[in-house]
Design a protein around this motif. Structure first.
Motif, mmCIF file in Angstrom:
data_model
loop_
_atom_site.group_PDB
_atom_site.id
_atom_site.type_symbol
_atom_site.label_atom_id
_atom_site.label_comp_id
_atom_site.label_asym_id
_atom_site.label_seq_id
_atom_site.Cartn_x
_atom_site.Cartn_y
_atom_site.Cartn_z
ATOM 1 N N GLU A 64 -18.377 -2.971 16.493
ATOM 2 C CA GLU A 64 -20.078 -3.836 16.469
ATOM 3 C C GLU A 64 -20.205 -3.397 15.179
ATOM 4 N N VAL A 68 -21.470 -4.607 11.167
ATOM 5 C CA VAL A 68 -22.510 -4.762 10.676
ATOM 6 C C VAL A 68 -22.779 -3.869 9.172
ATOM 7 N N GLY A 171 -19.096 -11.732 8.603
ATOM 8 C CA GLY A 171 -19.538 -12.536 9.855
ATOM 9 C C GLY A 171 -18.830 -13.666 10.847
ATOM 10 N N GLY A 174 -17.555 -10.832 13.610
ATOM 11 C CA GLY A 174 -17.962 -10.318 14.359
ATOM 12 C C GLY A 174 -18.073 -11.776 15.349
ATOM 13 N N LEU A 178 -20.046 -11.329 19.841
ATOM 14 C CA LEU A 178 -21.113 -11.598 19.889
ATOM 15 C C LEU A 178 -21.919 -11.976 20.482
ATOM 16 N N MET A 188 -26.781 -9.790 14.792
ATOM 17 C CA MET A 188 -26.764 -9.061 13.278
ATOM 18 C C MET A 188 -27.008 -9.462 11.615
#
Length: 304
Positions: A64, A68, A171, A174, A178, A188
């Motif tokens: 993660e 980011v 995005g 992920g 998440l 995020m």
């Protein structure tokens, strides 16, 4: 439900206004200075929202954290360099219409890299939007950019569209992780804003620390605050809340109001000329994007 739609309209107006605010800010403040102060405000306020919503600042695992960093590098750091340096050379309305092709670039990239389906309707919408974009950039002649005759401002704003498309695709990688941990897009975006802010700050300190000295005028500070607090924090929060209530498909339709809002605000506030080629190209872009946003009506169309 009315409040949700009203907030979406206001959000579109605010996001249209970010093009005007950026144009105002970069006339006085170096682009890196604008970006650093913008994301200091945005990152700080987003972290406050995350802390309030989750009761803490959630820790990230290694995967993660890399996600980011990727989001911060593409959607915050590089995007804002392209955006703010581009706004030194291009009008607000024109820039917003060029970057409105982002959904088309994302669609084409997803079809190529992720093997996502391409329907006839989406193909038609993509063609219309790209024709409109070329018309805007070519000032009425869509063949001008194909001959290599493209201004630096247009090229930089096209870079914005490319970076946001990459940001969107990253995005998606992920989302599953998440979701498993009950962490939404707010976390995020907040962490990506922090990562992008640090990248912008280090770059500004290396190139010219003096540009960060806050001796800007009130109009410049107002524009930066608008970009950071309204354009980033409030706009994202309201849009994310709307997606939760009415779904991404319906909420994303309101994004088509952003270039319209930018063109109108640019004309009213900055006295930008409404060139016929910009209006014609803009209509093609918006029509094309609306076509690609339409869901497939049947299995045959979806498989086309």
């Amino acid at each position: 439900m009315f409040a949700t739609y009203a907030k979406l309209v206001v959000t579109a107006v605010i996001w249209g206004g970010t093009w005007v605010a950026a144009r105002v800010a970069v006339q006085e403040v170096p682009p890196l200075g604008v970006a650093v102060w913008r994301f200091l405000l945005a990152a700080a306020s987003l972290l406050v929202l995350v802390r309030w919503h989750h009761g803490r600042l959630p820790a990230l695992d290694r995967r993660e954290l890399l996600l980011v960093i990727g989001l911060g590098a593409t959607g915050i750091f590089i995007y804002n360099l392209f955006f703010l340096y581009g706004m030194q050379h291009i009008t607000a309305g024109r820039g917003a219409l060029v970057v409105a092709t982002t959904p088309v670039i994302t669609l084409l990239a997803a079809a190529w890299l992720l093997r996502e389906g391409m329907t006839r309707l989406k193909a038609l919408g993509s063609a219309l939007a790209l024709l409109g974009c070329l018309t805007v950039i070519g000032r009425g002649d869509p063949l001008t950019p194909l001959r290599g005759q493209i201004g630096s401002g247009d090229l930089l704003i096209l870079g914005c569209a490319l970076m946001w498309s990459i940001y969107t695709l990253i995005g998606r990688l992920g989302t599953e992780s998440l979701a498993r941990r009950n962490l939404g897009a707010l976390v995020m975006t907040a962490y990506a804003s922090c990562a992008g802010f640090l990248m912008l700050l280090v770059t500004a300190l290396i190139i010219d620390p003096a540009q960060l000295v806050p001796h800007y005028s009130l109009p410049a500070w107002s524009a930066i605050a608008f970009l950071g607090l309204l354009g980033t924090t409030l706009g994202f929060t309201w849009f994310a809340a709307a997606v939760q209530k009415i779904g991404a498909q319906r909420a994303s339709i309101f994004i088509n109001l952003v270039p319209v809002a930018a063109v109108l605000q640019g004309a009213l506030l900055l006295h930008e000329r409404l060139d016929p080629s910009v209006l014609a190209g803009g209509l093609l872009v918006i029509a094309g994007v609306m076509l690609i946003q339409r869901p497939a009506r049947n299995a045959k169309e979806a498989a086309a």
